[in-house]
Design an enzyme around this catalytic site. Structure first.
Site: not given
Length: 160
Positions: A50, A124, A27-28
């Protein structure tokens, strides 16, 4: 290792073992939030993601149709895969993160059976022990980010 060296090692492994290594997106990994995340899938019986699962996705084939060459949307299946987390209550729940969902053991059992996978491996979530099993070892969270947000040093880091 620095993030560039880590990514190049994973990329070289994917070229050498194309049927055994798959790079997945965290997500980053967007232009707004650069981070050194590059999780790797290494076994066809293990679904590596993730974040977690999505109520919009029941099969791996549905995941394969997602256009991953885009900014992370604020909602929808791609967002859910990057932001969702396992949680003890059954079914689906609202995530306190403001993105993705909370998913229970029944959701995991149904997804794993439908897709013939034995477990889900994810990251995560900060886990001070370095890893944490959920739902009778059907979901594994692995977290080994060194000095996350300049304030955490978990067990995986201590063992390295």
């Amino acid at each position: 290792w620095d993030s560039v060296e880590t990514f190049l090692l994973h990329l070289a492994q994917q070229v050498r073992y194309p049927d055994r290594i798959t790079l997945i997106r965290g997500n980053h990994e967007s232009r707004q939030i650069p981070q050194p995340d590059a999780p790797v899938s290494v076994c066809p019986q293990i679904f590596c993601v993730h974040g977690g699962l999505s109520p919009s996705i029941q099969t791996l084939d549905q995941i394969r149709t997602i256009d991953r060459k885009q900014e992370v949307p604020h909602d929808g299946p791609m967002c859910d895969l990057l932001w969702s987390d396992p949680e003890d209550p059954a079914g689906w729940g609202v995530s306190p993160r403001g993105a993705g969902y909370l998913f229970g053991s029944d959701v995991v059992a149904q997804f794993n059976a439908a897709n013939e996978v034995s477990m889900i491996c994810r990251a995560h979530q900060l886990v001070m022990e370095g890893y944490k099993w959920h739902f009778g070892e059907t979901v594994l969270t692995v977290w080994s980010a060194p000095n996350y947000c300049y304030r955490y040093a978990n067990e995986m880091l201590m063992r390295c």
